[in-house]
Design a protein around this motif. Structure first.
Motif, mmCIF file in Angstrom:
data_model
loop_
_atom_site.group_PDB
_atom_site.id
_atom_site.type_symbol
_atom_site.label_atom_id
_atom_site.label_comp_id
_atom_site.label_asym_id
_atom_site.label_seq_id
_atom_site.Cartn_x
_atom_site.Cartn_y
_atom_site.Cartn_z
ATOM 1 N N GLU A 1 -33.893 37.077 -25.623
ATOM 2 C CA GLU A 1 -35.113 37.712 -25.105
ATOM 3 C C GLU A 1 -35.571 37.062 -23.801
ATOM 4 O OE1 GLU A 1 -38.486 37.838 -27.804
ATOM 5 O OE2 GLU A 1 -37.153 38.834 -29.268
ATOM 6 N N GLU A 39 -31.746 34.818 -30.901
ATOM 7 C CA GLU A 39 -32.607 35.957 -30.566
ATOM 8 C C GLU A 39 -33.618 35.590 -29.481
ATOM 9 O OE1 GLU A 39 -32.667 39.251 -30.985
ATOM 10 O OE2 GLU A 39 -30.706 38.625 -31.751
ATOM 11 N N GLU A 40 -34.241 34.435 -29.645
ATOM 12 C CA GLU A 40 -35.243 34.003 -28.661
ATOM 13 C C GLU A 40 -34.584 33.725 -27.320
ATOM 14 O OE1 GLU A 40 -37.699 30.645 -29.808
ATOM 15 O OE2 GLU A 40 -38.664 30.585 -27.819
#
Ligand code: GDG
Length: 459
Positions: free
Chosen positions: A428, A424-425
């Motif tokens: 992003e 997820e990071e």
């Protein structure tokens, strides 16, 4: 009617199959073609009889126009003043800078020779865009022949602080010569600020917005951060046959091992010894990574005739042997260090197959590899960029893991963090970096510069 464009740079082209050469060449060729332009520079040939006789070659709507150099000119102007004096000095390597009067005289002579070569071809309304540290004095020489056209200069490398620049015996004359341009462009606002600082303190200059006045002339000094053709590079990494082949082949070879990739012209500014030390430290401090991670460093040899480049090469060969001797297993080589160049398509695939892009120059004007690495990633499964704070690119690419390349432990820890970063990071950070690349791409850079050169307000 749009004014004709004349681009001046040490090396011209390529013009055919320009996609292979990358965003900068594509951006310039597009602009030249739409303006019946001339691309002017050194032919790459050395000829003892070389004078100011031009070779002209039509290529669609643009003309390539080149001059040869004599051996002496090549030694003094190119290897000497440009690459043994200005290059190290502007990258803060005073220790490697050769302050040789003969180099400087040769540099001015060659700037003058190129000016004399171009002058007869010029039309009054032409816009002249000169590139990089080889031609700081070009506009000055052209004006001394009577040229009145608007002229712009873009510096691809950093502009040093005034204390560093002042170590150059002829610093005043060189900065004065820059004032013969109408627009002087830098990679970052910090470079532009250092230029302004020099002009205020060393030349009693004054600043009014983007305008700066000194030596009896007012010019525009601004940052124009260079970009890549981000969409095209992303497309190539995803769709091109050769890129896909390399990507697949590499993933197959790696299996469940993670790869860190570095791609650099072999140059002492790129921080390669420090990078190798940081990788060694990673393996030292995080034993669980042994056998699980490799560093692929692609570093094609450049400027091989210059002594300092031979030294760095020998140093890196020694370090590679040491690290591999210390950690290798019969089924795992931690560091693969390659001096041969790869095609752009292959590079795109190799970037995509690598979980971490490691870009740690000690100083760099911008650094396009950082941008290419991000553009090449799979949006759904992107890798992480670890980027030196001393690359111009760090100003724009805030979502990278920003490191100090001199802090070996700090870089090793950032590598560990990159390798462990949750999906997820990664997504992003990558999405936001990629948006920036698309917004500020090579065409954006070119159009902004050309607007300023034409005397129009820049958005
Ligand atoms: C100067 C400034 C500034 C590298 N290996 C291969 C290969 N490359 C390509 C990369 C990239 C380019 O060379 C290198 O660009 P950088 O920006 O990283 O660095 P410099 O050469 O030092 O360029 C720099 C730049 O000018 C532009 O203004 O960003 O700060 O120093 O595109 O991909 N290309 C191929 N094979 C290789 O093996 N085809």
């Amino acid at each position: 009617m749009t004014a004709r464009l004349v681009v001046v740079s040490n090396r011209v082209g390529p013009v055919k199959d320009v996609g292979r050469a990358g965003g900068l060449a594509v951006a310039l060729v597009d602009a030249l073609k739409s303006r019946d332009g001339i691309w002017y520079g050194w032919s790459g040939k050395i000829d003892e009889a070389a004078g100011t006789k031009l070779s002209l070659e039509g290529a669609g709507n643009l003309t390539l126009c080149t001059l040869d150099l004599t051996e002496q000119e090549y030694d003094d102007y190119y290897n000497g003043f440009a690459n043994r004096c200005l290059w190290p000095l502007f990258h803060y390597r005073i220790d490697l800078t050769a302050f040789d009067r003969q180099y400087y005289d040769g540099y001015l002579r060659v700037n003058n020779k190129f000016a004399r070569g171009l002058n007869p071809l010029l039309r009054p309304e032409d816009l002249i865009w000169v590139h990089d540290y080889h031609f700081l004095a070009f506009a000055h020489e052209l004006r001394s022949l009577g040229a009145q056209q608007r002229m712009g200069f873009f510096l691809h490398i950093p502009f040093p602080s005034r204390e560093v620049l002042a170590t150059l015996p002829n610093h005043d004359a060189l900065v004065r010569a820059l004032f013969a341009y109408d627009v002087v462009g830098f990679q970052t606002q910090s470079d532009c600020d250092r230029f302004t600082d020099y002009v205020i303190h060393e030349a009693e200059g004054s600043v009014l917005g983007d305008k700066i006045r000194a030596y009896g002339r007012t010019i525009e000094a601004r940052a124009f951060p260079i970009g890549i053709d981000a969409m095209a590079f992303a497309e190539m990494a995803k769709e091109d046959g050769e890129a896909k082949r390399q990507d697949l082949k590499m993933r197959k070879m790696l299996g469940d091992r993670a790869q860190i990739i570095g791609v650099d012209r072999l140059d002492y500014t790129k921080g390669l010894p420090e990078r190798f030390l940081a990788f060694e430290r990673l393996l030292e401090d995080y034993e669980e990574l042994r056998g699980k991670v490799t560093l692929l460093e692609i570093a094609p040899v450049s400027r091989a005739e210059v002594e300092e480049y031979k030294d760095i090469r020998a140093q890196l060969e020694g370090m590679t042997g040491h690290i591999n001797g210390r950690f290798s297993e019969y089924d795992w080589t931690p560091l693969r260090y390659l001096n041969r160049p790869f095609s752009r398509r292959s590079l795109a695939g190799l970037y995509r197959a690598s979980k971490v892009g490691l870009v740690t120059p000690l100083r760099d004007g911008m650094n396009l590899v950082a941008k290419e690495y991000v553009a090449a990633q799979d949006d759904e499964e992107p890798g992480v960029l670890v980027l030196s704070r001393f690359a111009g690119a760090a100003r724009q690419m805030r979502e990278a893991l920003i490191v100090n390349p001199y802090d070996i432990k700090g870089v090793a820890d950032a590598l560990k963090r990159a390798l462990d970063m949750p999906l997820e990071e990664r997504k992003e950070r990558h999405a936001s970096l990629k948006q920036g690349l698309i917004r500020e791409d090579a065409a954006h850079w070119r159009d902004n510069f050309l607007q300023a050169l034409a005397g129009e307000a820049v958005s």
